[in-house]
Every structure is written in structure tokens, then in C-alpha cells.
Write a protein that holds these residues in place. Sequence first.
Motif, PDB file in Angstrom:
ATOM      1  N   ASN A   1     111.505  19.098  -3.594  1.00  0.00           N
ATOM      2  CA  ASN A   1     110.393  19.373  -2.695  1.00  0.00           C
ATOM      3  C   ASN A   1     109.660  20.622  -3.158  1.00  0.00           C
TER       4      ASN A   1
ATOM      5  N   HIS B   1     106.429  22.986  -1.745  1.00  0.00           N
ATOM      6  CA  HIS B   1     105.594  23.226  -0.572  1.00  0.00           C
ATOM      7  C   HIS B   1     104.325  23.952  -1.016  1.00  0.00           C
ATOM      8  N   VAL B   2     103.182  23.453  -0.551  1.00  0.00           N
ATOM      9  CA  VAL B   2     101.895  24.017  -0.942  1.00  0.00           C
ATOM     10  C   VAL B   2     101.169  24.502   0.305  1.00  0.00           C
ATOM     11  N   GLU B   3     100.816  25.800   0.295  1.00  0.00           N
ATOM     12  CA  GLU B   3     100.029  26.358   1.389  1.00  0.00           C
ATOM     13  C   GLU B   3      98.553  26.158   1.075  1.00  0.00           C
ATOM     14  N   LEU B   4      97.865  25.520   1.992  1.00  0.00           N
ATOM     15  CA  LEU B   4      96.459  25.201   1.818  1.00  0.00           C
ATOM     16  C   LEU B   4      95.589  26.375   2.281  1.00  0.00           C
TER      17      LEU B   4
ATOM     18  N   GLY C   1      95.899  27.711   5.770  1.00  0.00           N
ATOM     19  CA  GLY C   1      97.188  28.263   6.180  1.00  0.00           C
ATOM     20  C   GLY C   1      98.257  27.222   6.462  1.00  0.00           C
ATOM     21  N   SER C   2      97.867  25.960   6.550  1.00  0.00           N
ATOM     22  CA  SER C   2      98.863  24.908   6.774  1.00  0.00           C
ATOM     23  C   SER C   2      99.619  24.640   5.469  1.00  0.00           C
ATOM     24  N   ARG C   3     100.764  24.014   5.586  1.00  0.00           N
ATOM     25  CA  ARG C   3     101.572  23.689   4.399  1.00  0.00           C
ATOM     26  C   ARG C   3     101.850  22.203   4.343  1.00  0.00           C
ATOM     27  N   VAL C   4     101.844  21.681   3.134  1.00  0.00           N
ATOM     28  CA  VAL C   4     102.234  20.303   2.897  1.00  0.00           C
ATOM     29  C   VAL C   4     103.431  20.317   1.962  1.00  0.00           C
ATOM     30  N   THR C   5     104.313  19.363   2.151  1.00  0.00           N
ATOM     31  CA  THR C   5     105.492  19.225   1.295  1.00  0.00           C
ATOM     32  C   THR C   5     105.287  18.037   0.382  1.00  0.00           C
TER      33      THR C   5
ATOM     34  N   VAL D   1     107.510  27.426  -3.020  1.00  0.00           N
ATOM     35  CA  VAL D   1     106.363  27.520  -2.107  1.00  0.00           C
ATOM     36  C   VAL D   1     105.248  28.235  -2.854  1.00  0.00           C
TER      37      VAL D   1
ATOM     38  N   ARG E   1     100.803  29.040  -2.942  1.00  0.00           N
ATOM     39  CA  ARG E   1      99.532  29.051  -2.210  1.00  0.00           C
ATOM     40  C   ARG E   1      98.421  28.768  -3.208  1.00  0.00           C
TER      41      ARG E   1
END
Length: 107
Positions: free
Chosen positions: A6, A8-11, A14-18, A100, A102
Amino acid sequence: MEDLINIHVELPDGSRVTLEAPTDMGLSVMEVMKANELDVPAICGGMAICATCHVEVLESGELPEPGDDEAYMLETLPHATATSRLSCQLRVNPDLNGLVVRLMPEA
């Protein structure tokens, strides 16, 4: 069955997608993000010469040191931080599980 990790990308909002990424295909983090339709221009296609795949690493395990080309590009970026990387230069492997990042602005 392929092994998955996995990422995780912070958009920008500010939301994150996995994202699930296979470890057996030699993909870069940039390629995984593009395959999941994230807004990563990656104009040079992963050659470390445009920096349009710039990310800030927020959490990670052991990452390899940037190569000379990547380090040079990072030095030229106005928004670079101490943990900036070019996602095209980060190869997906089991050590990146839980990474993680950004997405950073181009200019």
C-alpha cells in the motif's frame, strides 16, 4: 499471486488515497500514481529530467538515497523540502509498504 503493498498519497486538498502496488513488476511510484489516474504530469516519462512527479515523503521505511540526476533536479525546485523525491525514481518494493507521499506543485 502477486505481492501487493500500500502506498498512501496525500492530494492537494489534504485528503489521502491508498493505492495498491505490485512489487513484482518493477514499477515506479510515479507509474502507480498515473495508473490510478492521479494528476501527475510526468512529462519526461520517468527520466528524472523534468521533476513534474515531485513528491514530499511524509512517512516511509528505508528509502534509497537519490541518484545524482534526481538530486540535481531536486536542488532546482522552488518547493523542495528535505524529504522531497522524484516519484519516478522510487521503485516499488516491499520496503515501501506504507509509504506516505504528498503531491507537490510544479512551480
